[in-house]
Design a protein around this motif. Structure first.
Motif, mmCIF file in Angstrom:
data_model
loop_
_atom_site.group_PDB
_atom_site.id
_atom_site.type_symbol
_atom_site.label_atom_id
_atom_site.label_comp_id
_atom_site.label_asym_id
_atom_site.label_seq_id
_atom_site.Cartn_x
_atom_site.Cartn_y
_atom_site.Cartn_z
ATOM 1 N N LYS A 204 0.735 -1.050 -0.032
ATOM 2 C CA LYS A 204 -0.039 0.079 -0.040
ATOM 3 C C LYS A 204 0.895 1.375 0.056
ATOM 4 O O LYS A 204 2.152 1.183 0.070
ATOM 5 C CB LYS A 204 -0.907 -0.025 1.148
ATOM 6 C CG LYS A 204 -0.104 -0.208 2.611
ATOM 7 C CD LYS A 204 -1.058 -0.069 3.816
ATOM 8 C CE LYS A 204 -0.221 0.105 4.996
ATOM 9 N NZ LYS A 204 -1.189 -0.029 6.263
ATOM 10 N N THR A 205 0.524 2.374 -0.199
ATOM 11 C CA THR A 205 0.956 3.800 0.136
ATOM 12 C C THR A 205 1.161 4.082 1.474
ATOM 13 O O THR A 205 0.030 3.657 2.239
ATOM 14 C CB THR A 205 0.604 4.830 -0.777
ATOM 15 O OG1 THR A 205 -0.795 5.189 -0.413
ATOM 16 C CG2 THR A 205 0.587 4.311 -2.271
ATOM 17 N N ILE A 212 -4.802 0.706 -5.235
ATOM 18 C CA ILE A 212 -3.864 -0.233 -5.911
ATOM 19 C C ILE A 212 -4.581 -1.323 -6.523
ATOM 20 O O ILE A 212 -5.562 -1.923 -6.174
ATOM 21 C CB ILE A 212 -2.850 -0.730 -4.914
ATOM 22 C CG1 ILE A 212 -2.077 0.511 -4.262
ATOM 23 C CG2 ILE A 212 -1.689 -1.813 -5.377
ATOM 24 C CD1 ILE A 212 -1.130 -0.040 -2.919
ATOM 25 N N TYR A 228 -5.123 -1.397 -0.410
ATOM 26 C CA TYR A 228 -4.185 -2.361 -0.345
ATOM 27 C C TYR A 228 -4.334 -3.765 -1.305
ATOM 28 O O TYR A 228 -5.350 -4.019 -1.393
ATOM 29 C CB TYR A 228 -3.581 -2.599 1.103
ATOM 30 C CG TYR A 228 -4.909 -3.387 1.977
ATOM 31 C CD1 TYR A 228 -4.988 -4.685 1.855
ATOM 32 C CD2 TYR A 228 -5.795 -2.663 2.678
ATOM 33 C CE1 TYR A 228 -5.919 -5.443 2.652
ATOM 34 C CE2 TYR A 228 -6.766 -3.390 3.279
ATOM 35 C CZ TYR A 228 -6.879 -4.616 3.069
ATOM 36 O OH TYR A 228 -7.913 -5.520 3.758
ATOM 37 N N VAL A 243 -0.705 2.023 -9.275
ATOM 38 C CA VAL A 243 -1.011 2.817 -8.065
ATOM 39 C C VAL A 243 -1.526 4.267 -8.417
ATOM 40 O O VAL A 243 -0.870 4.801 -9.425
ATOM 41 C CB VAL A 243 0.017 3.049 -7.302
ATOM 42 C CG1 VAL A 243 -0.051 3.751 -5.846
ATOM 43 C CG2 VAL A 243 0.901 1.652 -6.928
ATOM 44 N N ILE A 254 6.053 3.938 -0.732
ATOM 45 C CA ILE A 254 5.558 2.350 -0.984
ATOM 46 C C ILE A 254 5.838 1.590 0.498
ATOM 47 O O ILE A 254 7.057 1.642 0.971
ATOM 48 C CB ILE A 254 6.111 1.777 -1.924
ATOM 49 C CG1 ILE A 254 5.936 2.733 -3.594
ATOM 50 C CG2 ILE A 254 5.749 0.486 -2.330
ATOM 51 C CD1 ILE A 254 4.304 2.751 -3.668
#
Length: 536
Positions: A204-205, A212, A228, A243, A254
């Motif tokens: 995930k970010t 994502i 995620y 993304v 990231i």
């Protein structure tokens, strides 16, 4: 009456700090761990937590009976805190360990470890709770000890709830190779790989804003954009994702972690502190109140006295409801921040803020109790916390300030419940001794402890059932959107209704403050007379 020194109150408080490393860790993270890391369905996990808690009815009462009949040079209840310190730390570690098993094997492992956890926790926590009632015979001093206890409890909760997700990110870091190619203004192709196998990777970010999805859908997987993606990584194989939704994306933004390793190692570290705190509690406390000298062991009579004790019966039902209320709030936090706000790590800051509010609420309980009386304060706190909590229904995913404000204010009131509840259980033990000239402190606390654990099981089963009704599957990101209405109502108005019901039941509690003060004075005179006659 003898006043308890502050260092002894602090020593006692450390015990609940330790217990809440286990209890808050389990109540806040275990259901999510089961569904999103270990891979058990929400319905199966909810049923597991509910069924396992049913055994607490027998084990809690049995432990109360055993505690009342324990006689050692350390007292009736203190030695159990020592004997169970290390076993509790070990079983907590096993609870968050993820052996490589099939679905049936996972469920069997989860049942075995969770039931063992509840049994060992019972052997530790029933004597710990009863210890507060025998440290002093002064009901006001007992409320003060209860405030210290809850400060310790909330501090322990703050440690696990505030630090665990950051520890998971630290211990679960796989040091991946990340390559980012910009496709559009806020759209990127991200390719990741690792030098090691990662059975439960989560990408995930760090800001949790972007969605994502797979660049090329894998066979047997869905490919709906979500906050995620969880997947299995093989060493040195490349995995490509799209993304979308964040500008200026860099490799530092990231997050790719091994969730299984992260959770397990984090709990191992916290378990060491649990054992140390429990041992300090044993070493720093003292038992001072004992049953009347003439009292003979009679379990049947103890049970008759217990079920004819109206204050205890009312408190028991209220305890069940406030535990369900608090457990739903705690159990939904991670889902709320992960699925609704798309920012799981922010939940750590939120939980820390709630723990600070809880500490303030616990510290305010003793002075407020003196001014309003414990019964009235309990009712006001239930109404206040529930009404504020219902306001979550009006919050959108961007209303971070409002969410934190509502949560903090509601938690201040909710912190008063356990602080009063465990002090008032001691009051009901005093009431039984006053009325029947017999005392069974362990038995009184065992049933009180049972409803708090059983209430947590009811809450977990309820959460699991509601999420399942909205078709949520923690291993399938396509089910997130449909489950959002369930997440919102479980976080807001459902707990509020439960708090209002508890407040109504609490009006039936018969021990107001003047009556409790009379009981305390009468018992003090009886014990003084008994001590004098023994010396003569």
């Amino acid at each position: 009456m003898e006043k308890i020194k502050i260092r002894e109150k602090i020593g006692y408080a450390l015990g609940d700090g330790a217990a809440n490393i286990a209890w808050r860790g389990v109540s806040t993270f275990l259901l999510f761990f089961y569904t999103d890391v270990f891979g058990i369905t929400a319905a199966a996990a909810g049923v597991l937590l509910f069924i396992a808690r049913l055994s607490d009815g027998v084990s809690d009462v049995a432990m109360g009976i055993i505690g009342d009949r324990t006689n050692s040079k350390f007292g009736k209840f203190r030695p159990w805190i020592l004997w169970t310190a290390i076993p509790l730390a070990v079983i907590l570690s096993l609870l968050f360990t993820t052996p490589d098993l099939g679905m049936t094997g996972k469920i069997v492992y989860a049942y075995i470890t969770y039931i063992l956890f509840t049994l060992i926790y019972t052997a530790n926590n029933i004597p710990y709770g009863a210890l507060m009632a025998v440290m002093t015979g002064d009901n006001k001093e007992r409320t003060s000890i209860g405030s210290y206890r809850m400060v310790g409890a909330f501090a322990g909760g703050m440690i696990v709830q505030g630090a665990l997700l950051f520890l998971v990110a630290h211990f679960g870091n796989v040091n991946p190779s990340i390559n980012i190619t910009k496709l559009e203004n806020t759209k990127y192709n991200v390719v990741v790989s690792s030098s090691q196998d990662v059975p439960n990777a989560n990408i995930k970010t760090k800001d949790g804003i972007a969605k994502i999805y797979w660049a090329e859908a894998k066979e047997g997987t869905t490919n709906t954009p979500s906050p995620y993606v969880s997947f299995t990584m093989s060493a040195n194989e490349k995995y490509s994702f799209i993304v979308d939704g964040e500008s200026g994306l860099t490799t530092e933004k990231i997050s790719l972690i091994n969730q299984k390793k992260g959770y397990s190692n984090s709990i191992y570290v916290l378990s060491v502190f649990l054992a140390i705190f429990m041992i300090i509690t044993f070493m720093s406390t003292k038992e001072r109140v004992y049953p009347p000298k003439a009292q003979k062991s009679n379990l049947i009579q103890d049970l008759k006295d217990l079920f004819s004790n109206k204050p205890w019966l009312v408190l028991l039902v209220v305890g069940l409801f406030w535990t369900i209320y608090n457990s739903i709030k705690q159990g939904m936090t991670l889902y709320y921040f992960t699925l609704y706000l798309n920012n799981q790590l922010l939940s750590a800051s939120y939980l820390v803020a709630l723990m600070l509010a809880s500490i303030a609420g616990a510290m305010a309980t003793a002075p407020l109790g003196k001014k309003l009386g414990k019964k009235n304060l309990f009712i006001y706190a239930l109404l206040f916390s529930g009404a504020v909590n219902a306001l979550f229904v009006f919050c959108g995913p961007k209303d971070i300030g409002a969410i934190f404000t509502i949560g903090i204010i509601s938690e201040f009131g909710a912190a008063i419940f356990p602080t009063l509840f465990f002090a008032m259980l001691g009051d009901t033990a005093d009431y039984s001794e006053f009325k029947n000239n017999r005392r069974a402190t362990g038995l009184v606390y065992s049933a009180g402890s049972f409803v708090t654990k059983f209430g947590g099981g009811v809450a977990a089963a309820f959460i699991g059932a509601v999420l399942a009704a909205f078709h949520y599957n923690g291993m399938d990101s396509t089910t997130i959107e449909g489950a959002i209405p369930a997440v919102i109502m479980l976080m807001s108005w459902i707990p509020a209704v439960i708090a209002f019901i508890a407040a109504g039941i609490m009006t039936l509690y018969p021990l107001n403050q003047p009556k409790m003060d009379n009981i305390t004075e009468e018992l003090y005179q009886r014990r003084l007379k008994e001590a004098t006659s023994v010396k003569d």
